[in-house]
Every structure is written in structure tokens, then in C-alpha cells.
Design a protein around this motif. Structure first.
Motif, PDB file in Angstrom:
ATOM      1  N   VAL A  84       0.855  -1.186   0.000  1.00 37.19           N
ATOM      2  CA  VAL A  84       0.000   0.000   0.000  1.00 37.19           C
ATOM      3  C   VAL A  84       0.892   1.236   0.000  1.00 37.19           C
ATOM      4  O   VAL A  84       1.797   1.351   0.827  1.00 37.19           O
ATOM      5  N   ILE A 135      -5.636  -0.832  -6.975  1.00 38.33           N
ATOM      6  CA  ILE A 135      -6.309   0.452  -6.740  1.00 38.33           C
ATOM      7  C   ILE A 135      -5.285   1.556  -6.952  1.00 38.33           C
ATOM      8  O   ILE A 135      -4.200   1.530  -6.381  1.00 38.33           O
ATOM      9  N   GLN A 148     -14.791   2.170  -6.554  1.00 44.71           N
ATOM     10  CA  GLN A 148     -14.190   1.349  -5.511  1.00 44.71           C
ATOM     11  C   GLN A 148     -15.227   0.475  -4.826  1.00 44.71           C
ATOM     12  O   GLN A 148     -16.380   0.849  -4.675  1.00 44.71           O
ATOM     13  N   HIS A 200      -2.169  -1.356  -3.805  1.00 49.33           N
ATOM     14  CA  HIS A 200      -3.040  -0.197  -3.636  1.00 49.33           C
ATOM     15  C   HIS A 200      -2.196   1.076  -3.537  1.00 49.33           C
ATOM     16  O   HIS A 200      -1.252   1.136  -2.737  1.00 49.33           O
TER      17      HIS A 200
END
Length: 331
Positions: A84, A135, A148, A200
Motif C-alpha cells: 500500500v 487500486i 471502488q 493499492h
């Protein structure tokens, strides 16, 4: 003397640009399993960030020698399942509500968009038939948020504290903090952990707009940074719970315009200095093969030549056997 000065000026310019890149951009490791650790001895480059991220996920990278030097894998059997990245331009006092944060200077010699694209492509090549979660977008972008899956029912309980301090001019920041808290709740309720790497990348533009709308060191900015740190801390906790701490989370603070300008200036200075193109990673292997083959071949040929030159041309020698028939015919 003039020639030396002409060479020195570009070198000093290149050093100044590089130093500015080091001082202006930072990377913070917000969460990392015990199996992975990044060395803090030298600054990181954006061109190395894609390789380090790939190595964290257990991938083999084509030119990962430098990345390996800066990454310590304590155990290869419990690597992170997800990476992330929080891209936060304008954040001056990051604390993220954590007791321990590893800080690294970051030189943005490559677009962060390219870094994301490289890692995503590597995941797709290796897990093409698997359901990896990707993402990438800004939490201030409404179109991005609509796409999302993390969109639980809105609740006033997830609003940040002291939100009454913010006016209409801070609307972008207000909405982003709200979305961060919403995202944290959505991560908890999702079923992301499926033994397939997830990637992400969130862009947080709110603090940048908050700085632009208020005076430096104002009450709004101080409280805003506290609210942002709290929201990010909640998001980190949600990811840790979802992936059972098998998640690698980093934050990048940068000025995008400055990074592109620095890259163009570095390229211009390198052209003036006539800097050589970087060599392929295969060059040392090919060079050594050709070098030692040539050395062995030359010395072998020399040894054979000397042995034949010093050989006794008796009846038991190869010289006699090759020439005896011809000698008899001539007689």
C-alpha cells in the motif's frame, strides 16, 4: 583554468539538484512485517522503488542488484501479501500516530506513475489468472471513488474530530479525511486476503489544498495535519487486521512539479557533461566470458606451438609419421 571551471560548474549544478531532490522528498515505512526491512544507510531513488516493491512481494527483478543491497529479507516464507502506497504532497510534519517510523530520503528521478505501472505489470505477468486487487487514484476524485468496492454505509461516527474548525475553503481536505475514514471501515469489511498479491496506491491531495488556502503554521494547518495523521493511522490498522500484518505500507511526501523540473535539469546537465549511457547488467558476464576465453585460447595456442617446435622428429613422433610417406616417395 577556464576549461576546468567550465567542467566544475555543471558538476556543482548536478550535485545541487541531487541534494535538493534528497531534501525535498521523503519515504516513510508505516508498516512492515518482521520478514522485510529496508536499509537506512543510503537514500532511495524512485527508479529503485519499483524493484524494491517487487522484491518485497517475492518477485525476481532483472536489475535488482542495487535493490537487494537496500532490502533485507529476514525470512522468504512470510513475505507481505499486499503493498500500500500513500502519496501525500504537502505534508510537512508526518507522524501518522505511530511510535516507530522508518524514514528514507527519496530522489524522484522517475515519475511515480511509472513506478506504479511497472509493479502492476509484474504482478499481472506472474498472476495473470488470479484475482489481484489493484487500486490507483486520488481520494479527491469522485469518479475514482465511485469505482471502488470499499463503500460502506455513511455514518457520522467515522467523521474526524474537531471538524467544525474547517470552513468551505477547506472542503477538499474535509472530504478527503472523510473518505480515508470510510476507506478504513471498508477495508475491515472486505475479503481482500486470498494469498494473491494486492497493490493499492492512494493519492492524498487534501493537505496540499489546505496549505494553499491557509497561512503557514496556522491553527487550521496544525489541526489538519493531526486529523490526517489520525485518519492514516486508522487506515494502517485496518490493513494490518485484514492481512494479519502481512502488508507493506509506505508514504511518499513530494512536490510533483519540483520533481519533474529536477529530472529535466539533471538530464540537461548530464548531456553537458557528456555522461555515458548506463551499461546493461549482462555486460560484466559477457566481458568476463570473452576476456578469459581469449586468454586461455592464446596461451593454449602458444603452448601447443612451443611443444611442436621442441619435439624430436624421431620415428615415434607425429612429425615423422606425417612426413615419412612423402620422404619415401621422393627417394
Amino acid at each position: 583554468m577556464t576549461s576546468s571551471m567550465n567542467r566544475l560548474v555543471p558538476l556543482l549544478t548536478l550535485a545541487a539538484i541531487t541534494l535538493a531532490g534528497v531534501q525535498g522528498h521523503n519515504m516513510f515505512v508505516l508498516n512492515s512485517p518482521e520478514s522485510v526491512e529496508i536499509s537506512q544507510t543510503v537514500p532511495l531513488r524512485a527508479t529503485e522503488l519499483a524493484d524494491i516493491t517487487s522484491l518485497v512481494l517475492g518477485f525476481t527483478v532483472p536489475q535488482g542488484v542495487e535493490a537487494w543491497k537496500k532490502l533485507l529479507i529476514n525470512t522468504p516464507f512470510s513475505l507481505p501479501e499486499a503493498v500500500v502506497v500513500l502519496e501525500i504532497p504537502g505534508l510537512k510534519n508526518p507522524s501518522f500516530g505511530l511510535n516507530k517510523i522508518n524514514h528514507h530520503n527519496l530522489i524522484l528521478d522517475e515519475s511515480l506513475e511509472d513506478v506504479y505501472a511497472i509493479v502492476k505489470q509484474r504482478i499481472l505477468l506472474r498472476f495473470n489468472d488470479k484475482e489481484s486487487s489493484f487500486i490507483h487514484g486520488s481520494l479527491s476524485n469522485e469518479e475514482f471513488l465511485k469505482d471502488q468496492v470499499f463503500h460502506p454505509e455513511l455514518s457520522s461516527s467515522i467523521l474526524p474530530e474537531n471538524m467544525e474548525l474547517y470552513s468551505e475553503k477547506n472542503k477538499i481536505f474535509f472530504n478527503e479525511i472523510y473518505q480515508l475514514n470510510q476507506l478504513a471501515n471498508g477495508i475491515k469489511e472486505s475479503k481482500l486476503k486470498n494469498n494473491v498479491p494486492d497493490y493499492h496506491w492512494f493519492q492524498l491531495q487534501g493537505i496540499k489544498s489546505l496549505n494553499a488556502a491557509n497561512e503557514p503554521n496556522s491553527k487550521e494547518i496544525i489541526n489538519g495535519e493531526k486529523a490526517l495523521n489520525q485518519a492514516i493511522s486508522m487506515l494502517i490498522q485496518s490493513y494490518k487486521e485484514q492481512y494479519k500484518n502481512e502488508v507493506f505500507i509506505i508514504a511518499i511526501t513530494n512536490d510533483a512539479k519540483q520533481s519533474h523540473r529536477n529530472k529535466r535539469q539533471v538530464n540537461s546537465v548530464e548531456q553537458n557533461l557528456n555522461v555515458a549511457e548506463p551499461l546493461s547488467s549482462d555486460y560484466p558476464v559477457i566481458f568476463n566470458l570473452l576476456l578469459w576465453f581469449t586468454v586461455i585460447f592464446v596461451f593454449s595456442l602458444l603452448a601447443i606451438s612451443l611443444s611442436i617446435a621442441q619435439m624430436d622428429p624421431g620415428r615415434d613422433s607425429i612429425i615423422y609419421r606425417m612426413t615419412s610417406n612423402r620422404m619415401k616417395k621422393e627417394n
